[in-house]
Design an enzyme around this catalytic site. Structure first.
Site, PDB file in Angstrom:
ATOM      1  N   ASP A  26       0.858  -1.186   0.000  1.00 39.08           N
ATOM      2  CA  ASP A  26       0.000   0.000   0.000  1.00 39.08           C
ATOM      3  C   ASP A  26       0.895   1.237   0.000  1.00 39.08           C
ATOM      4  OD1 ASP A  26      -2.139   1.688   0.142  1.00 39.08           O
ATOM      5  OD2 ASP A  26      -2.705   1.190   2.204  1.00 39.08           O
ATOM      6  N   ASP A 121      -2.822   2.463  -6.103  1.00 39.96           N
ATOM      7  CA  ASP A 121      -1.790   2.542  -5.071  1.00 39.96           C
ATOM      8  C   ASP A 121      -1.716   1.352  -4.132  1.00 39.96           C
ATOM      9  OD1 ASP A 121      -4.230   3.158  -3.929  1.00 39.96           O
ATOM     10  OD2 ASP A 121      -3.388   4.576  -2.498  1.00 39.96           O
ATOM     11  N   GLU A 122      -2.435   0.277  -4.426  1.00 38.65           N
ATOM     12  CA  GLU A 122      -2.317  -0.896  -3.558  1.00 38.65           C
ATOM     13  C   GLU A 122      -2.627  -2.168  -4.324  1.00 38.65           C
ATOM     14  OE1 GLU A 122      -5.198  -1.535  -0.408  1.00 38.65           O
ATOM     15  OE2 GLU A 122      -6.522  -0.023  -1.274  1.00 38.65           O
TER      16      GLU A 122
END
Length: 371
Positions: A26, A121-122
């Protein structure tokens, strides 16, 4: 298997019988971090990415300095300014965020092809069969974090665990720029007194309902009568019980087909009447149809299953209303809007949204006739 160094590791001989090794990566305040990288002047000020206050915008994310003031993602920009008058809000650069996300994805692919992206983003990574770094999931996670920083100048946090559920929670334990490893023999201790609000899928409303019957932690769930929990929560009860014991048998979802396509608009001032809302809806419809057509070209396996209208009122509470439909029907959206407005209760309307729910197309079966 836990090594003496505390790493999550397994030998080749044990590989067939060892539990999965899942990493959840993350990025730390991703959009804001990119903006701080691009403009060093932002590094020491409370910063957020999102819509302007004058346009009743909402924040996408913010840096950790802003979070100290109580500023959070999904917060109205106007509310964020009340908490932090010195907040700097920038509109963001989605094209750049996507470009960097692709760089990060390429780093992941050096270690495994079993990647489930959750957003830009993860992502989850299954490194069970990766033999790099002696097969140590901990060392792999550290190598990935290090390479992300060297390549992009951005930091990432990671959770390493035997399943997705634990890995997801673990990645948040030592943010920012940290790692948390939960080995198989540590799972029971890790979930022993876990607040239910930390469980993915347990939102604010669900947490409040659970708290109303005395369920605040995983320990409360384990002590609660099982049959009573099923009576009150149906299928969700089993998921809650499993996670309260640290159980999650889900594999990574490698095909990320969209479940919906939508468009919404936040108004600069509240509207109150059906005619006003209808005017906004008519402006949104062409864009929705364009997005649906674009998605159909990319994903030929999905089909429209329902139409949805969403309204957000002046008290920031939302309502949605939907109906099954296999194609976009303008008149159905009008009907749904009328139904949603029955819940208005004299409140102003600050947002109007339209969407379609998608489902997998059923394969066509060719009929065969004997002659």
């Amino acid at each position: 298997m836990k090594s003496e160094s505390g790493e999550y590791n397994s030998t080749s001989a044990e590989l067939k019988h060892s539990p999965k090794k899942i990493i959840h990566v993350d990025m730390d305040c991703f959009y804001a971090a990119v903006e701080m990288r691009e403009n060093p002047a932002y590094r020491h000020v409370p910063l957020a990415v999102g819509g302007a206050k004058e346009r009743r915008g909402v924040l996408s994310t913010c840096n950790y300095l802003a979070r100290k003031y109580g500023v959070r993602s999904a917060m109205p920009t106007a509310q964020a300014y009340k908490l932090c008058p010195d907040l700097v809000v920038v509109p963001g650069n989605m094209a750049l965020y996507k470009q960097i996300s692709q760089q990060i994805r390429q780093i992941f692919s050096q270690y495994t092809q079993l990647i489930e992206p959750l957003s830009l983003d993860e992502a989850y990574l299954d490194v069970t069969h990766c033999q790099l770094h002696h097969g140590s999931a901990t060392l792999i996670a550290e190598a990935i974090r290090s390479e992300i920083f060297e390549t992009t100048g951005l930091t990432a946090s990671a959770g390493v665990a035997p399943n997705k559920f634990i890995a997801k929670i673990a990645s948040d334990e030592n943010k920012p720029n940290g790692i948390c490893v939960v080995t198989p023999d540590q799972v029971a201790e890790f979930v022993a007194e876990l607040p239910l609000r930390k469980i993915p899928g347990v939102g604010k409303v669900t947490a409040e309902k659970l708290a109303a019957i005395g369920l605040n932690t995983t320990a409360d769930v384990r002590a609660y009568p099982r049959d009573l929990l099923f009576q009150q929560y149906g299928k969700f009860a089993q998921s809650l019980i499993d996670k309260s014991h640290g159980i999650d048998n889900r594999n990574l979802s490698l095909e990320r087909n969209r479940k919906s396509v939508g468009v919404e608009f936040t108004l600069s001032h509240d509207i109150h009447t059906f005619d006003d809302a209808l005017a906004v809806m008519k402006k949104l419809l062409p864009e929705l149809k364009t997005r649906v057509a674009r998605n159909a070209k990319r994903d030929v396996t999905s089909a429209i299953a329902k139409q949805v209208v969403k309204l957000k009122f002046s008290d920031f509470k939302s309502t949605t209303i939907e109906k099954s439909s296999q194609q976009i029907d303008d008149s159905l959206f009008v009907s749904l809007l009328q139904g949603a407005l029955l819940r208005q209760n004299q409140r102003g309307i600050r947002l109007v949204g339209l969407s379609v729910g998608l489902t997998e197309k059923k394969p066509q079966v060719q009929l065969k006739f004997e002659f």
